[in-house]
Design a protein around this motif. Structure first.
Motif, PDB file in Angstrom:
ATOM      1  N   ARG A 152       0.334  12.198  -8.390  1.00  0.00           N
ATOM      2  CA  ARG A 152       1.778  12.339  -8.154  1.00  0.00           C
ATOM      3  C   ARG A 152       2.584  11.979  -9.379  1.00  0.00           C
ATOM      4  N   ASN A 208       1.024   4.118  -3.169  1.00  0.00           N
ATOM      5  CA  ASN A 208       0.589   5.508  -2.952  1.00  0.00           C
ATOM      6  C   ASN A 208       1.232   6.473  -3.934  1.00  0.00           C
ATOM      7  N   ASP A 223       0.825  -1.214   0.000  1.00  0.00           N
ATOM      8  CA  ASP A 223       0.000   0.000   0.000  1.00  0.00           C
ATOM      9  C   ASP A 223       0.858   1.263   0.000  1.00  0.00           C
ATOM     10  N   GLN A 224       1.901   1.255   0.795  1.00  0.00           N
ATOM     11  CA  GLN A 224       2.807   2.397   0.883  1.00  0.00           C
ATOM     12  C   GLN A 224       3.460   2.685  -0.470  1.00  0.00           C
ATOM     13  N   ASP A 239      -1.258   7.678  -6.453  1.00  0.00           N
ATOM     14  CA  ASP A 239      -2.453   8.399  -6.009  1.00  0.00           C
ATOM     15  C   ASP A 239      -2.292   9.908  -6.139  1.00  0.00           C
ATOM     16  N   ARG A 240      -3.415  10.566  -6.233  1.00  0.00           N
ATOM     17  CA  ARG A 240      -3.514  12.029  -6.203  1.00  0.00           C
ATOM     18  C   ARG A 240      -2.624  12.733  -7.214  1.00  0.00           C
TER      19      ARG A 240
END
Length: 109
Positions: free
Chosen positions: A104, A98, A94-95, A101-102
């Protein structure tokens, strides 16, 4: 006469069900966003690789790799860009995911 293998048998590394579910959810989101179009999965002796492509005929945009041998040191998970640059490395999937996401990471043509 058959030869006896000198190297001990090593199992192939692959993703478990939960890991594969997370990877395919990310893939679905990125396809819906128009960023990715195809993927490939490979299980090797030392790593499991999830590759994503803009077009099936090109080199992968990103490779998400699971290398259990690095779990205690740098972390078993890594996102690697097309040129071989490690974008993110960590101990948890998950890390590492990330990074997508958003906004990046964006595809630059």
């Amino acid at each position: 006469m058959d030869q006896i293998p000198t190297e001990p048998y090593r199992a192939v590394v692959f993703f478990d069900r939960r890991e594969l579910d997370k990877l395919l959810r990310l893939y679905g989101r990125m396809v819906a966003a128009g960023e990715w179009r195809d993927y490939g999965i490979g299980g090797l002796r030392d790593a499991a690789v999830f590759s994503v492509f803009r077009r099936a005929s090109e080199a992968p945009l990103y490779r998400i790799e699971k290398r259990p041998a690095l779990a205690r040191r740098q972390g078993a998970w890594a996102v690697i860009a097309q040129g071989g640059h490690v974008i993110k490395r960590g101990h948890e999937l998950d890390q590492v995911l990330n990074v997508f996401d958003r906004g990046r990471l964006k595809l630059v043509e």
